[in-house]
Enzyme design. Sequence first.
Site, mmCIF file in Angstrom:
data_model
loop_
_atom_site.group_PDB
_atom_site.id
_atom_site.type_symbol
_atom_site.label_atom_id
_atom_site.label_comp_id
_atom_site.label_asym_id
_atom_site.label_seq_id
_atom_site.Cartn_x
_atom_site.Cartn_y
_atom_site.Cartn_z
ATOM 1 N N GLU A 225 -68.271 -27.847 19.530
ATOM 2 C CA GLU A 225 -69.528 -26.935 19.836
ATOM 3 C C GLU A 225 -69.200 -25.598 19.473
ATOM 4 O OE1 GLU A 225 -68.210 -29.163 21.761
ATOM 5 O OE2 GLU A 225 -69.511 -30.953 22.077
ATOM 6 N N HIS B 234 -71.156 -33.227 33.277
ATOM 7 C CA HIS B 234 -72.328 -32.875 32.450
ATOM 8 C C HIS B 234 -73.487 -32.160 33.096
ATOM 9 C CE1 HIS B 234 -70.351 -35.828 29.913
ATOM 10 N NE2 HIS B 234 -71.242 -35.987 28.838
#
Lengths: 277, 314
Positions: free
Chosen positions: B59, B122
Amino acid sequence: MDFNTLEMLKKEALDTRIKTIECISSFGSGHIGGAMSIVELITYLYYKEMKVDPANPSWPDRDRLVLSKGHSGPSLYAMLAKKGFFPLSWLETLNKGGTNLPSHVDMTKTPGIDFTAGSLGQGISAALGIALALRIEKKSSYVYAIVGDGESQEGEVWEAAELAGAQKIDNLIAFTDLNGQQLDGYTEDIIPMHHLKERYETFGWDSYEINGHSFEEIEEAITKAKGVKGKPHMIIMHTNKSQGYIPGEGVKSNHSMSVSPETAKEAIDALRKREEV
Amino acid sequence: MSKARDFKNYREVVVGAVSDLAREHEDIVFLDSDLSSCITSTSFASEFPERFINCGIAEANMAAVAAGMSATGLTPFIHSFGCFASRRMYDQVFLSIGYAKRCVHIIGSDPGITAQYNGGTHMPFEDIALYRQIPDFIVIEPSDGESLYALTRQVYFSKKNSYIRTPRKGVAFRYDEGMKFEIGKGIELKDGADVAIIATGAVMVDNAMEAYEILRKDGINATVIDLHTIKPLDTDLILKAAKRTGHVVVCENGRYAGGVGEAIAAFLARNYPVKMDFMCVGERFGEVGNLSYLKEAFGFTGSHLASMCKELIR
């Protein structure tokens, strides 16, 4: 490379080194080691290779240079000033309040700087992004990127390397300035940066290993790289940190050094003498 | 152009809006990080294969690659789960996108408890605070499909960097088709005089409307504001609500530190101090569970909100 070209490049590299030392001494200190080790490369790029227009720094069809080891700004500033991107007098403003020449390169401030860098690892990703964008836009420009060997300890460098390999992006020509030193000392004592050429090859790159202070070897590697299609290119350059700033040569702590005007003058005189100018 | 109501999930709304923009504007590219099937950017990839790059599970690199792409004039939309789209790529977003004055739009999906079964690893509560730190970033969290579609288009035309906080699954439509939305202008859903509930995002605007009904039955009239833009803050609307009610409860599916509540409290402290309370996450990490479990576990319910309002104005 013919004799006259080689002599011209040597002369411009010497002048770049002198202006870099003067630039850093105008502030009193700076990242002189890594700025000096890339001088042959940037001299070759700006005097022989890159398609740029100092009168129009944002020319869309230009080649780009991303200095991922963004702390080496001063020698790139000296080069850009010599090429007319901005007045030579700016070099005396390095790091002073309100300057357009900050310690780490900044595309929003300095004409000719193609991307902002300073947090190590990010510039090579941005260079890859520019290369991908140019491919989408069907432009034939090249993107050059300079990465430090210490910088290559950052995981992001390898994230960029794997994506560049996967994307088979052949308009990206990157260089690793393998000077063997980082802020705290020798890479060998901290994290050894061995087998970089092989590492890049396993990531799908076209890779070379050269003497980064040899114009002939820089030219040969770039010429070969441009002939290889479907792969990004990495040219590992063996260099000496602080090359040409003699008080820093062979010194362990030459990443950032104090450089007084007196020291600078002596260093420049000694360099001229060594180069027999 | 699509209609927001054509889509059955928030993820299809947001990608649909970007695809509609891409049909009109050749500068738009989409980058994903091995989560394209989760957000349905696979549809963008099928329609615009040359303008889609799957950057893999990396990312931070994706964020800086997008920054580089924007340097040639392209406009990247990039996606990851909100946890990775904030914490994992923060330095790259802060410097290569923010400080370098690029133009990139970041979709952070499944904010707060909407991460549900992916659990605590998450579950981003802190993404609001992180993105609020970056100068000139727009931060939006639309509460329904119409506003998500409209505001996703608007961030493109703003030419500023943005963070789009949206759930992926399911979609609610609280606004009429064709309604006008504006970045930085919240929507006053109710205008009661007793207490103001300022809510951000689908979970909290739902809670606010539920609390409104409970309070109404007890003779308490609430103002309800859908604050779809977290940054820039709609200070005019907030000030108006504070002056009208004298009591403000801020609701966010995020953490108290640096969140929407702190932003509003800081503004009102300087301009019109009122009694306040906050529905948000405190010193706590996320955990796994379905939405109804998590709403109870974190106290994110309409009935709890109604109790907080009653306590505040008592």
